[in-house]
Design an enzyme around this catalytic site. Structure first.
Site, PDB file in Angstrom:
ATOM      1  CE  LYS A  14       0.871   1.290   4.472  1.00 34.70           C
ATOM      2  NZ  LYS A  14       1.624   2.516   4.830  1.00 34.70           N
ATOM      3  CB  VAL A 103      12.362  -5.520   4.330  1.00 35.25           C
ATOM      4  CG1 VAL A 103      12.366  -5.845   5.816  1.00 35.25           C
ATOM      5  CG2 VAL A 103      12.173  -6.784   3.497  1.00 35.25           C
ATOM      6  CG  MET A 107       5.818   0.826   0.301  1.00 32.82           C
ATOM      7  SD  MET A 107       6.287   0.476  -1.396  1.00 32.82           S
ATOM      8  CE  MET A 107       4.704   0.551  -2.231  1.00 32.82           C
ATOM      9  CB  ALA A 108       1.549  -2.087   4.881  1.00 29.94           C
ATOM     10  CB  ALA A 112       1.328  -7.251   2.602  1.00 32.90           C
ATOM     11  CG  ASP A 144      -0.648  -0.207   8.156  1.00 33.93           C
ATOM     12  OD1 ASP A 144      -1.520   0.593   8.543  1.00 33.93           O
ATOM     13  OD2 ASP A 144       0.541   0.116   7.944  1.00 33.93           O
TER      14      ASP A 144
END
Ligand code: C5P
Length: 314
Positions: A14, A103, A107-108, A112, A144
């Site tokens: 994300k 990592v 960007m979660a 994820a 998230d």
């Protein structure tokens, strides 16, 4: 139906097109108005049966795989344990993460993998857990994680886990510039508080106005208008990420000079996000970023895309 022996789930990264950060709550989390946007950059999580009593066995491959913890602190492992405990089954499973999401990049990626592991174990163990239950388990894992199940674009309230889907027209084109080394999310929130205290505005719940979604941003998404979306992009954690990693300013500048419509730090960083006019412009921005020497890698991609989903069996 014969039981599946292997399940692979694709899960998106994300970017937060808006990250409005309110004050620090009594529980230490910050109240958010957070517009999540799922992009085609993603991880694959494959679940296959473990042997009785084996527990969760985790492996990971990809750039920076050596930075991913393979013990029960990994959100994918925690997800398998949480789902198993919820249903009273044994958490005996092999999980392999093919990692493309940066990592500790904002960007979660870890979230994820947690969402993907929930979906993969649910299918492997044939539990048919209803989505509202999966979303509640995801919220226990992290702020998230629920969005990675849902995908698309969604407004996250509370600490980011209370989701409302946001209507979007068409596809937007993005470039993500990956930095060397990650940033710790708690450290970036802490720096945001420190900067607010230093500026004299205060950082507690009672000091900071309640964060709100920007109507201009929501209209830009609904209208498929990249120029208007670029003008409305906003991240209240950006100043904190730049304070901890001043070199990111050069990355943002390089993308803007290469013709990006809008630039911002992704989430808590250090990945930088660039919105482009179309796919061709995104490729040009990615090439310019690679040549600029201000990032380790640059990926052109697009969104929104779906949340964690099981791939058809080969
Ligand atoms: O929920 P998650 O485990 O992903 O959050 C990681 C950390 O980020 C929290 O421990 C907290 O320090 C910070 N955070 C926050 N406010 C939020 C979400 C996360 O302060 N809304």
């Amino acid at each position: 139906m014969t039981p599946r022996s292997v399940v692979t789930v694709r899960v998106p990264a994300k970017v937060n097109v808006q990250l409005a950060v309110g004050g620090r709550r009594a529980d230490g989390f910050h109240e958010l108005a957070n517009v999540f946007f799922a992009v085609a950059l993603g991880d694959l999580v494959t679940a296959s049966p473990g042997s009785p009593g084996s527990g969760v066995m985790l492996t990971c491959a990809g750039p920076d795989a050596d930075l991913v913890p393979l013990d029960d602190s990994n959100l994918a492992a925690r997800a398998a344990h949480l789902l198993a405990a919820h249903h009273g089954v044994e958490a005996d499973v092999r999980l392999h993460i093919a990692k493309e999401i940066p990592v500790a990049g904002g960007m979660a990626g870890g979230s994820a993998d947690g969402a993907a592991a929930l979906v993969a174990c649910d299918a492997l163990w044939e539990l048919a857990t209803p989505l509202p239950v999966l979303l509640a388990l995801a919220a226990e894992l992290g702020s998230d994680v629920p969005f990675a199940l849902l995908g698309g674009v969604a407004l996250g309230r509370g600490r980011g886990e209370l989701l409302t889907p946001v209507p979007v027209d068409g596809t937007f084109h993005w470039v993500f510039a990956v930095a060397d080394g990650g940033l710790s999310t708690p450290a970036v929130f802490h720096e945001c508080d420190r900067l607010r205290d230093e500026a004299g505005t205060g950082s507690a719940d009672s000091d900071v106005p309640a964060p709100e979604a920007d109507p201009a941003l929501l209209a830009a998404l609904a209208g498929g208008d990249a120029v208007a979306l670029a003008a409305a992009l906003g991240n209240d954690l950006q100043a904190a990420a730049l304070s901890l990693r001043p070199a990111l300013a050069a990355t943002l500048r390089a993308g803007a000079e290469a013709g990006a419509l809008g630039v911002l730090v992704s989430g808590s960083g250090p990945t930088c996000a660039f919105l482009a006019k179309d796919a061709e412009a995104a490729e040009a921005v990615a090439s310019a970023l690679r040549a600029s020497g201000t990032c380790r890698a640059a990926h052109a991609t697009y969104g929104p895309v779906a949340g964690a989903e099981v791939l058809p069996q080969a």
